[in-house]
Design an enzyme around this catalytic site. Structure first.
Site, short mmCIF file in Angstrom:
data_model
loop_
_atom_site.label_atom_id
_atom_site.label_comp_id
_atom_site.label_asym_id
_atom_site.label_seq_id
_atom_site.Cartn_x
_atom_site.Cartn_y
_atom_site.Cartn_z
N ASP A 100 0.88 -1.17 0.00
CA ASP A 100 0.00 0.00 0.00
C ASP A 100 0.92 1.22 0.00
OD1 ASP A 100 -2.20 1.75 0.63
OD2 ASP A 100 -3.15 0.10 1.71
N ASP A 202 -3.16 4.63 -2.26
CA ASP A 202 -4.14 5.24 -1.38
C ASP A 202 -4.63 6.58 -1.96
OD1 ASP A 202 -5.31 5.11 1.39
OD2 ASP A 202 -4.32 7.05 1.53
N GLU A 261 -6.98 3.52 -5.34
CA GLU A 261 -8.19 3.92 -4.63
C GLU A 261 -8.53 5.33 -5.10
OE1 GLU A 261 -9.86 4.48 -0.09
OE2 GLU A 261 -7.86 5.18 -0.55
N HIS A 323 -11.09 -2.31 4.83
CA HIS A 323 -10.77 -1.94 6.21
C HIS A 323 -11.42 -0.63 6.64
CE1 HIS A 323 -8.21 0.31 3.60
NE2 HIS A 323 -7.85 1.10 4.61
N ASP A 324 -12.12 0.05 5.74
CA ASP A 324 -12.69 1.36 6.05
C ASP A 324 -14.21 1.35 6.21
OD1 ASP A 324 -10.31 2.82 6.04
OD2 ASP A 324 -10.39 3.18 3.88
C1 NOJ Z 1 -7.62 5.84 2.82
C2 NOJ Z 1 -7.38 4.64 3.66
O1 NOJ Z 1 -8.04 3.52 3.12
C3 NOJ Z 1 -7.84 4.96 5.06
O2 NOJ Z 1 -7.76 3.85 5.90
C4 NOJ Z 1 -7.03 6.12 5.58
O3 NOJ Z 1 -7.49 6.46 6.86
C5 NOJ Z 1 -7.19 7.32 4.66
N1 NOJ Z 1 -6.85 6.96 3.33
C6 NOJ Z 1 -6.38 8.52 5.11
O4 NOJ Z 1 -5.03 8.23 5.18
#
Ligand code: NOJ
Length: 537
Positions: A100, A202, A261, A323-324
């Site tokens: 990542d 990310d 992403e 994970h979010d």
């Molecule tokens: C996206 C990530 O998936 C998330 O977990 C993270 O908190 C944010 N970016 C900010 O860094």
């Protein structure tokens, strides 16, 4: 495997949030050795590659997304030797690994930021976004941060504001400075040279901000962050260029993948990151798909549109959990029908044209549930308590067994284990041929064995009853019909006209029925059933 298609188009990915996967040294935190210990489980699931959330040294304000050193391994997770061993073990088994990378921010403890904030004359001052307010005591503009509050923090020593879209402990890098680009690409190159197979990037759409720092227009919304239209603090056209540059770098190393992403609910915009000439990132996560409600027509619309936007040459990818977000089994929960729905969702994810990303534990039907205030770890949950559950519910430790701490650790885990672990765990499901785990394994095996399911074309059927999503996957003589009943009612209909086939053979059913040759003219779908048929010409 098709010889001339890139490996990632034929792969199933498994996302591992290392912190919660398996703890090998008894400190309550998952680690790299824990992943190595579970490689048999991962292989047996049948996946081809893993994506690791950030494992770099970090003070963990945002659990690794605040990177303090792009070229190291956080001691909580192990050492560089452990990492090399993991990579070697994966490769030995024919599995791949993507890391990542977080290009938009670093930790406030990263040496780059420490240097940048040391003085206005620091050579790295311009690596981050420093601004004066229009008047003393006034913020440079109205931008708010995704995690709450203003996106500007005052630095007392150097008497300027710095910008942070996420936490104050995650200052944003200034991508208008070519040295930043160079440093980030060099960090990626470090890992390519070590042998990693690619990166998940990310929030690539957050890297650039408006050059003039214009304030965002205001609008109606529930949270302060949503009360402005984020025209100027993200989604700038320059971000697409960053993807192109990363791709150029990746292309210097054979067979490396970039999956981005693009955090937005606008597929038309997100698709731009593939590049006009297919020279951008290889794949973009489709958030519209993940955000969709459990509804056949909604999924059909989203997939058809994504297909149309990407055309023949850009490769889709899909996921339902990460994970979010609350795990999809919990988002789609419907009492006794919950697991049946998860089976339908799995069948969809694993038979669509596009690379599926599974999130660890979804194959077991692990649930998300709210976590008590005093056990919250995620800054989002802490800030918005009690209005938002935060992201901890998706990050609870993997449920391996019915033993204490779900077999995840011998110590108290960093986040509480879901109390349902005695019922929902890998050990139990390994022994049950009808378990959700067995269904995931069957689907992945089917996908691997049938080129139509990986490389085949996709066409959704129009003449199906409401609540049914059906599509054809075709490659040469291989023709597969996928029928997904999103409702709790039986559905009877004919698919002969659209499927244009003489007959069909049942490949898999989520309800376990074993009728060998269903009649295409009189199809019967059980409530909440996913049916996969091989068509005979
Ligand atoms: C996206 C990530 O998936 C998330 O977990 C993270 O908190 C944010 N970016 C900010 O860094």
């Amino acid at each position: 495997m098709e010889a001339n298609a890139p490996w990632w188009e034929q792969a199933v990915f498994y996302q591992i949030y290392t912190r919660s996967f398996c703890d090998s040294d008894g400190d309550g935190i998952g680690d790299l050795q824990g992943i190595i210990d579970k490689l048999d489980y991962i292989s047996e699931l049948g996946v081809d590659a893993i994506w690791l959330n950030p494992i770099y040294p970090s003070p963990h304000y945002d659990f690794g997304y605040d990177i303090a050193d792009h070229r190291g391994i956080d001691p909580q997770y192990g050492t560089m030797d452990d990492f090399d061993r993991l990579l070697e073990e994966l490769h030995r088994r024919g599995l791949r690994l993507i890391m990542d990378i977080v290009p938009s921010v670093t930790s406030h403890l990263h040496p780059w930021f420490l240097e940048s904030r040391s003085s206005r004359r620091s050579p790295k001052r311009d690596w981050y976004i420093w601004r004066d307010g229009p008047r003393p005591g006034r913020y440079p503009n109205n931008w708010r941060g995704v995690f709450g509050g203003r996106a500007w923090d005052w630095d007392r020593k150097t008497q300027q504001y710095y910008y942070h879209n996420s936490l104050p402990e995650q200052p944003d890098l200034n991508w208008r400075n070519p040295e930043v680009e160079e440093a980030l690409l060099a960090a990626m190159e470090f890992w390519f040279a070590r042998g990693v197979d690619g990166f998940r990037i990310d929030v690539l759409n957050y890297v650039f901000k408006d050059e003039q720092f214009r304030s965002n227009p205001l609008c109606l919304g529930r949270r302060p962050y949503e009360m402005q239209r984020h025209l100027y603090d993200k989604d700038r056209p320059e971000a697409v260029e960053v993807g192109l540059k990363m791709r150029k770098l990746a292309d210097r190393y054979p067979g490396r993948l970039l999956v981005a992403e693009i955090f937005m609910d606008n597929p038309g915009e997100a698709a731009r990151y593939y590049g006009k000439a297919g020279d951008g990132v290889h794949m973009v996560f489709n958030f519209t798909f993940m955000f969709a409600r459990y509804d056949a027509a909604a999924f059909r619309r989203i997939v058809d549109r994504w297909q149309e936007l990407l055309g023949e040459n850009n490769w889709p990818c899909y996921f339902l959990s990460n994970h979010d977000n609350y795990r999809h089994i919990s988002r789609y929960a419907a009492g006794r029908r919950t697991e049946a729905r998860a089976r339908v969702a799995a069948a969809m994810l694993l038979t669509l044209r596009g690379t599926p990303f599974l999130y660890m534990g979804e194959e077991l039907g692990m649930r998300s549930r709210r976590i008590g205030r005093h056990e919250l770890m995620d800054p989002v949950g802490v800030t918005y308590w009690p209005f938002h559950p935060g992201r901890d519910p998706a990050r609870t430790p993997l449920q391996w067994t019915g033993e204490p701490h779900a077999g995840f650790s011998t110590a108290r885990p960093w986040l509480p284990v879901n109390p349902d672990y005695e019922l929902i765990n890998a050990a139990r499901q390994e022994e049950d041929p009808c378990s959700l785990l067995a269904w995931y394994r069957e689907l992945i095996r089917l996908r691997r064995e049938r080129p139509a399911l990986t490389q085949g074309s996709y066409r959704s059927l129009k003449q199906v009853p409401g609540g049914v999503y059906a599509y054809l996957r075709e490659k040469g003589k291989g023709r597969i019909l996928v029928l997904l009943n999103f409702t709790g009612r039986k559905k009877c209909f004919s698919a002969s006209a659209e499927a244009e086939a003489a007959g069909a053979r049942l490949l898999a059913s989520s309800t376990g029925r074993r009728e060998e040759s269903p009649d295409l003219g009189r199809l019967r779908l059980e409530p909440d059933e996913a049916l996969i048929l091989e068509l005979e010409n």
